[in-house]
Design an enzyme around this catalytic site. Structure first.
Site, PDB file in Angstrom:
ATOM      1  N   SER B  22      -7.348   2.566   2.487  1.00  0.00           N
ATOM      2  CA  SER B  22      -6.490   3.733   2.311  1.00  0.00           C
ATOM      3  C   SER B  22      -5.212   3.612   3.125  1.00  0.00           C
ATOM      4  CB  SER B  22      -7.247   4.982   2.758  1.00  0.00           C
ATOM      5  OG  SER B  22      -6.506   6.127   2.448  1.00  0.00           O
ATOM      6  N   LYS B  46      -4.674   6.717  -1.473  1.00  0.00           N
ATOM      7  CA  LYS B  46      -3.968   7.144  -0.267  1.00  0.00           C
ATOM      8  C   LYS B  46      -4.630   8.365   0.353  1.00  0.00           C
ATOM      9  CE  LYS B  46       0.235   7.761   1.946  1.00  0.00           C
ATOM     10  NZ  LYS B  46      -0.611   7.548   3.103  1.00  0.00           N
ATOM     11  N   ASN B  70       1.194   2.059  13.079  1.00  0.00           N
ATOM     12  CA  ASN B  70       1.801   2.955  12.098  1.00  0.00           C
ATOM     13  C   ASN B  70       1.592   4.389  12.533  1.00  0.00           C
ATOM     14  OD1 ASN B  70       0.202   4.787  10.051  1.00  0.00           O
ATOM     15  ND2 ASN B  70      -1.154   3.066  10.523  1.00  0.00           N
ATOM     16  N   ALA B  71       2.599   5.196  12.231  1.00  0.00           N
ATOM     17  CA  ALA B  71       2.490   6.635  12.449  1.00  0.00           C
ATOM     18  C   ALA B  71       3.048   7.309  11.206  1.00  0.00           C
ATOM     19  CB  ALA B  71       3.258   7.043  13.700  1.00  0.00           C
ATOM     20  N   ASN B 129     -12.274  10.752   6.001  1.00  0.00           N
ATOM     21  CA  ASN B 129     -11.683  10.130   7.182  1.00  0.00           C
ATOM     22  C   ASN B 129     -11.726  11.130   8.330  1.00  0.00           C
ATOM     23  OD1 ASN B 129      -9.989   8.955   9.071  1.00  0.00           O
ATOM     24  ND2 ASN B 129      -8.125   9.308   7.889  1.00  0.00           N
ATOM     25  N   CYS B 132      -8.676  11.882  12.209  1.00  0.00           N
ATOM     26  CA  CYS B 132      -7.383  12.557  12.396  1.00  0.00           C
ATOM     27  C   CYS B 132      -7.536  13.754  13.318  1.00  0.00           C
ATOM     28  CB  CYS B 132      -6.815  12.956  11.044  1.00  0.00           C
ATOM     29  SG  CYS B 132      -8.054  13.561   9.931  1.00  0.00           S
TER      30      CYS B 132
HETATM   31  C1  LIG Z   1       0.320   2.211   7.134  1.00  0.00           C
HETATM   32  C2  LIG Z   1      -1.125   2.625   7.234  1.00  0.00           C
HETATM   33  C3  LIG Z   1      -1.534   3.843   6.702  1.00  0.00           C
HETATM   34  C4  LIG Z   1      -2.874   4.228   6.779  1.00  0.00           C
HETATM   35  N1  LIG Z   1      -3.276   5.411   6.233  1.00  0.00           N
HETATM   36  C5  LIG Z   1      -4.605   5.740   6.238  1.00  0.00           C
HETATM   37  C6  LIG Z   1      -5.082   6.904   5.589  1.00  0.00           C
HETATM   38  O1  LIG Z   1      -4.318   7.656   4.982  1.00  0.00           O
HETATM   39  N2  LIG Z   1      -6.407   7.194   5.635  1.00  0.00           N
HETATM   40  C7  LIG Z   1      -7.293   6.374   6.287  1.00  0.00           C
HETATM   41  O2  LIG Z   1      -8.502   6.650   6.320  1.00  0.00           O
HETATM   42  N3  LIG Z   1      -6.872   5.241   6.915  1.00  0.00           N
HETATM   43  C8  LIG Z   1      -5.551   4.915   6.903  1.00  0.00           C
HETATM   44  N4  LIG Z   1      -5.139   3.759   7.505  1.00  0.00           N
HETATM   45  C9  LIG Z   1      -6.129   2.899   8.169  1.00  0.00           C
HETATM   46  C10 LIG Z   1      -6.553   1.751   7.263  1.00  0.00           C
HETATM   47  O3  LIG Z   1      -7.143   2.230   6.081  1.00  0.00           O
HETATM   48  C11 LIG Z   1      -7.534   0.838   8.012  1.00  0.00           C
HETATM   49  O4  LIG Z   1      -8.680   1.594   8.371  1.00  0.00           O
HETATM   50  C12 LIG Z   1      -6.923   0.264   9.258  1.00  0.00           C
HETATM   51  O5  LIG Z   1      -5.594  -0.094   9.030  1.00  0.00           O
HETATM   52  C13 LIG Z   1      -7.688  -0.984   9.759  1.00  0.00           C
HETATM   53  O6  LIG Z   1      -7.724  -1.989   8.807  1.00  0.00           O
HETATM   54  P1  LIG Z   1      -6.679  -3.228   8.777  1.00  0.00           P
HETATM   55  O7  LIG Z   1      -6.694  -3.844  10.135  1.00  0.00           O
HETATM   56  O8  LIG Z   1      -7.179  -4.104   7.698  1.00  0.00           O
HETATM   57  O9  LIG Z   1      -5.337  -2.627   8.495  1.00  0.00           O
HETATM   58  C14 LIG Z   1      -3.806   3.373   7.433  1.00  0.00           C
HETATM   59  C15 LIG Z   1      -3.367   2.160   7.961  1.00  0.00           C
HETATM   60  C16 LIG Z   1      -2.051   1.766   7.869  1.00  0.00           C
HETATM   61  C17 LIG Z   1      -1.626   0.437   8.440  1.00  0.00           C
END
Ligand SMILES: Cc1cc2nc3c(=O)[nH]c(=O)nc-3n(C[C@H](O)[C@H](O)[C@H](O)COP(=O)(O)O)c2cc1C
Ligand SMILES: Cc1cc2nc3c(=O)[nH]c(=O)nc-3n(C[C@H](O)[C@H](O)[C@H](O)COP(=O)(O)OP(=O)(O)OC[C@H]3O[C@@H](n4cnc5c(N)ncnc54)[C@H](O)[C@@H]3O)c2cc1C
Ligand SMILES: Cc1cc2nc3c(=O)[nH]c(=O)nc-3n(C[C@H](O)[C@H](O)[C@H](O)COP(=O)(O)OP(=O)(O)OC[C@H]3O[C@@H](n4cnc5c(N)ncnc54)[C@H](O)[C@@H]3O)c2cc1C
Ligand SMILES: Cc1cc2nc3c(=O)[nH]c(=O)nc-3n(C[C@H](O)[C@H](O)[C@H](O)COP(=O)(O)O)c2cc1C
Ligand code: FES
Ligand code: FES
Lengths: 245, 303, 303, 245
Positions: B22, B46, B70-71, B129, B132
């Site tokens: 996501s 998303k 990311n924020a 999720n 948050c």
């Molecule tokens: C730009 C960005 C946006 C994200 N938005 C969400 C989100 O909306 N909901 C969620 O559960 N995780 C969100 N995540 C977390 C990712 O789904 C994932 O759990 C996290 O990035 C770790 O995995 P990775 O190291 O493969 O990126 C986001 C991560 C990134 C980098």
């Protein structure tokens, strides 16, 4: 979007901390003016977004300024080395929007996309004026190239060491160019300063820190009249009337 | 020999265990021009909240060694747009199972979003999720407190009969009580991990790089931490686990699965390389051959 | 202009803020042939326990993207050897302030070790590492519970009049209550962070890479997480903070200090490059010039 | 310990997955037999420990087997590229300990340090026998080199495709070489199998996953008769009577 390996044909300084990077890749089509590429840089996790400066089938020229670790690593690369690029990113400039007379305004390294834009406008039979702004004469780039491509070029420098003394906004007031459409590219403060001075018919190429450059991460969002938009995906070029500045 | 990469998640068969995570795959349809979405094991949409959100001001991204912060701040058009517009549009493009990702600021918000997701035919799995901020409990997150995690899971379970996965945060001393709380409240599975809070400073401008000051760290650097969390949760729970955090290559998929994951999510790798998921999927059979694996499900949790 | 890199830690003046971290600098004298130890701001000696320990079986090291896992397991010759042999030997080689790093398995063990360190003339600062397993409280660590952290700090404070730093673990949801508990019990400063628990699996051998299964993750990838912890603790406490986690370059020193650190420890970077500390120290003045910093202390916590 | 940039002069396959890496660096002194270097490999955080195979002032030869990502990255490097090495690591073999007749036993890629060892022993006027063990004939390396350096070489292969069929332990029993000191280098199981068959006067070069290679991290500790020792710092070569096997 396409992922592709390019070979460095040349990587040469053209001004203090500014390099022209010439790349080749067999069979690659030409890219549109105002589009950008995302370059995989040795040692960095994220790619670096750079504008298409000039492009034709098989060849791509980028123009970049060394501002941090990624661009420094790029500057250290030698001809013959390979780079992996994502290409075909972003919407590009709207060449058709200009009826006859185009004004191009670029500031600093923001002038990078103007050569391709100028070439495409000229190829479509338009007249092109350009105003380029820099801090000082030593930073001045692309004047000769744009003139060779058929543009009438005005230069502004902050310290007056070349062309008009002052900002591009000063040059704009002084030159009073005749145009029916304009294209702006440069640092945010410059674009914000130009915004109120310019008529409705024109567009701005925006920049923001990017995570992906391909619309996946929502890192580069801006507020537009039409709601939130991703600069990389819905831009980087936005019509003036989309920007709620 | 033909390699069997399929796995089962909450009763749903995936043709392979590779799922874009996501927030790192746009709305879900951006990549449809670049490759056939049917190649993916599933797709997580998303992150969605009850109300539309613009998210945080920019800059929202900061590069780090081995990953990024990311924020984004949960930019999304709201649950109604998800169920009425986005999910059906992605469904039109592929048959791949779709996973809605729900965030909320109160137990009720989670509940309402899950109800709406439950009513949407295009959505196959609901992922909640709980990483948050919970504005009602003094800035803590639901995911760091077993009781709060249980409360959200209970409410979500009431709201949907679709397979329910709870996505946990790594920002805890001990994942086991939280994982167990979710399992006991009826979750069909767990996703771990979300991002780790981090911060970068622009030393030239003497300001945080991110407009939001802090952000979530993700990327390859997270991988060993994610493997450890997956292994701990898998040892403590019986429900399937989706491993997430730093997965970037077929080898990482195998490692996550050996640690106990039934499937994996690929996040940041999509940002660096939008073709990451199909590349990983394509590499799986040859790697399985090398490692003497005929059926991917056979290696789940074998260490 | 001459740049002032000096900082003050628990009343002790360091000529610069760069300190090799415990466990990543041998016994302290291994590098004496390669460079003058007097160039270092201070030196943290190897983590020491009451009894000598062999540590864990090998392999103890696993490479990861952006860092490594270690499961050395506190190999050390015991506090008596530290105070009678090792610390005096390092003291003979340099005038640099020496920091003893104490680990324990009970509050009393911490206390006894701190008393012995207190009696040792060669030791200038005592750093108490509360990130190791507390066998008396069911595998939890002292560093994840404010009450346990307070208990260790109280006992250590009774045991020594030397400047007392408590080294905290990042393995917590909220560092603030723990940092404050240590401050309230009289700690002169905090060091953060220690390693994050992680795991790697050798997918060919189908076994964890580390004999100990899990290990502590360290290295550049930890940096944004460490900066965030330092910033949070600095905002909550008045005592000085030593920033640790991923520091590998002069830029990282500046970033840690802007986040709130008074000094930094360099760990894994020594493993990759044994000359990391002097290289960082040499690079500081030119970087300060670039960034318009005359006195390093001026930037502590400016963001 | 010294940190130094080397240039790749050659990087050539000599057996399946085994490469000879020839490096040059002006002014670098010769390194001792049995010492090792730590190579910074592109894309990896930790350096990779490799034994000195042959060394003379200005030149260094390594012999490595591709077993994972780091050695694969090394194998992809081209002549002309630069590598940063830590050199002068470890104690090295004890040449003096041999009175007249040395036996060298190496298995697999563990044969890497034998050329320098053989050369140093010959330079000190000793006679040298070597037993080299491999799985199969295609893996056989260094026989000709060691013979050219003046050693009498016996080979054992598991499948009998070259030399004696069996392990180096089988070869040892069969050849019954005459020696007053021995040097063993190879995989742990081989060394453990040899240990009870060999007399007191000899030494073993050990291997363990390393964090630093310079004694800083205590990652490579083994138990010895004399307490815990770091293989990188107190070894990698240990006398038989130090090993509590
Ligand atoms: C730009 C960005 C946006 C994200 N938005 C969400 C989100 O909306 N909901 C969620 O559960 N995780 C969100 N995540 C977390 C990712 O789904 C994932 O759990 C996290 O990035 C770790 O995995 P990775 O190291 O493969 O990126 C986001 C991560 C990134 C980098
Ligand atoms: C669509 C687009 C087109 C661009 N075209 C050009 C161009 O043609 N020539 C050129 O010199 N520069 C261009 N830029 C800016 C260029 O991307 C940055 O200068 C470059 O990424 C800096 O990388 P770094 O590692 O050297 O700097 P660092 O500051 O070390 O980079 C750290 C992170 O911040 C990002 N970043 C830093 N500055 C900027 C910036 N100004 N805009 C966006 N991201 C930034 C980097 O991409 C990286 O993720 C463009 C930016 C965008 C968004
Ligand atoms: C003192 C010493 C001398 C050596 N000399 C040689 C030599 O001359 N030629 C040669 O081919 N190999 C030698 N090795 C083994 C060599 O270091 C490893 O094969 C190599 O590091 C593997 O790296 P990789 O990235 O390809 O493998 P990966 O398995 O991907 O490496 C992951 C990590 O494990 C470590 N590792 C993996 N295998 C070994 C191993 N067998 N021993 C120690 N660490 C390991 C790596 O260094 C790295 O940190 C030596 C090892 C030591 C300790
Ligand atoms: C091999 C190794 C051994 C360590 N031993 C200790 C120790 O004995 N005591 C301690 O407080 N921290 C120990 N640490 C943690 C480091 O001091 C440091 O807190 C951590 O590695 C994060 O910093 P870095 O990213 O710069 O390595 C060790 C770390 C490593 C890598
Ligand atoms: S940079 Fe990722 S969506 Fe624009
Ligand atoms: S590898 Fe670090 S002490 Fe030997």
């Amino acid at each position: 979007m396409e992922k592709r390996i390019y070979t460095i044909a040349a990587n040469t300084p053209v001004a203090p901390a500014v390099y022209r990077l010439e790349l080749t890749s067999d069979g690659v089509p030409g890219l549109r003016a105002g589009q950008f590429v995302e370059v995989a840089v040795p040692g960095k996790y994220l790619r670096r977004p750079l504008s298409v400066s000039l492009s034709e089938p098989g060849r791509l020229t980028l123009l970049y300024k060394v501002v941090g670790g990624g661009t420094a690593a790029l500057a250290a690369m030698e001809p013959g080395a390979e780079l992996e690029l994502l290409t075909g990113l972003g919407n590009g400039f709207d060449i058709e929007a200009c009826r006859e007379k185009a004004l191009l305004i670029g500031g600093g390294i923001g002038v990078a996309p103007l050569p391709q834009l100028c070439r495409d406008l000229r190829a479509a039979g338009k007249q092109v004026w350009a105003i380029l702004g820099f801090n000082t004469a030593s930073e001045l780039i692309l004047r000769d190239e744009l003139e060779a491509l058929g543009a009438t070029v005005h230069v502004a420098t902050m310290d007056g060491s070349a062309g008009i003394r002052g900002l591009v906004t000063d040059a704009l007031r002084q030159v009073r160019p005749d145009f029916d459409y304009y294209y702006v590219c440069g640092p945010m403060p410059m674009m914000r300063a130009l915004y109120p001075l310019l008529p409705e018919a024109g567009e701005f190429s925006l920049e923001e820190r990017m995570g992906c450059g391909t619309g996946l991460c929502f890192g580069c969002t801006i507020a537009t009249i039409d709601g939130p938009k991703r600069i990389c995906h819905d831009g980087p070029v936005f019509k003036k009337n989309m920007l709620p500045w | 020999m033909v390699k069997d990469t399929s796995v089962t998640l909450g009763g749903i068969r995936l043709k392979n265990p590779v799922i874009p995570a996501s927030g790192t795959f746009g709305f879900g349809f951006e990549m449809a021009e670049s490759y056939d979405l049917n190649r993916l094991g599933a797709i997580v949409l998303k992150g969605t909240t009850l109300e539309p959100r613009f998210g945080n001001p920019t800059p929202r991204i900061a590069e780090c060694p081995g990953g990024l912060l990311n924020a984004v701040g949960l930019q999304n058009p709201g649950i109604d747009a998800l169920v009425s517009d986005i999910a059906p549009r992605v469904r039109n493009l592929c048959d791949t199972p779709l996973i809605a990702n729900i965030s909320g600021f109160s137990v009720d918000e989670y509940g309402i979003c899950c109800e709406k997701a439950d009513a949407c035919d295009s959505i196959d799995i609901v992922e909640v999720n709980i990483s948050c901020p919970n504005v009602h409990q003094g800035g803590m997150t639901f995911g760091t407190d077993p009781a709060a995690a249980a409360a959200v899971t209970r409410r979500a379970r009431q709201a949907t009969r679709k397979p329910l996965f709870i996505k946990l945060t790594p920002n805890v001393s001990d994942i086991v009580p939280i994982a167990k709380a979710c399992e006991e409240e009826g979750a069909d599975g767990l996703t771990l991990i979300n991002t780790l809070p981090g911060m970068r400073i622009d030393i030239r401008r003497r300001k945080p790089v991110l407009a939001n000051r802090t952000g979530g760290f993700s990327g390859p650097a997270l991988f060993p931490i994610a493997v450890r969390f997956v292994n701990q949760a898998a040892a403590a729970c019986r429900i399937p686990i989706i491993g997430c955090g730093g997965v970037s290559a077929a080898e990482d998929v195998i490692e996550m699965m050996m640690a106990g994951a039934t499937a994996v999510q690929v996040g940041s790798a999509n940002l660096r390389d939008p073709l990451a998921c199909p590349t990983i999927i394509d590499a799986l059979p040859a790697l399985m051959e090398q490692l003497n694996i005929d059926k991917l499900e056979d290696i789940i949790g074998i260490i």
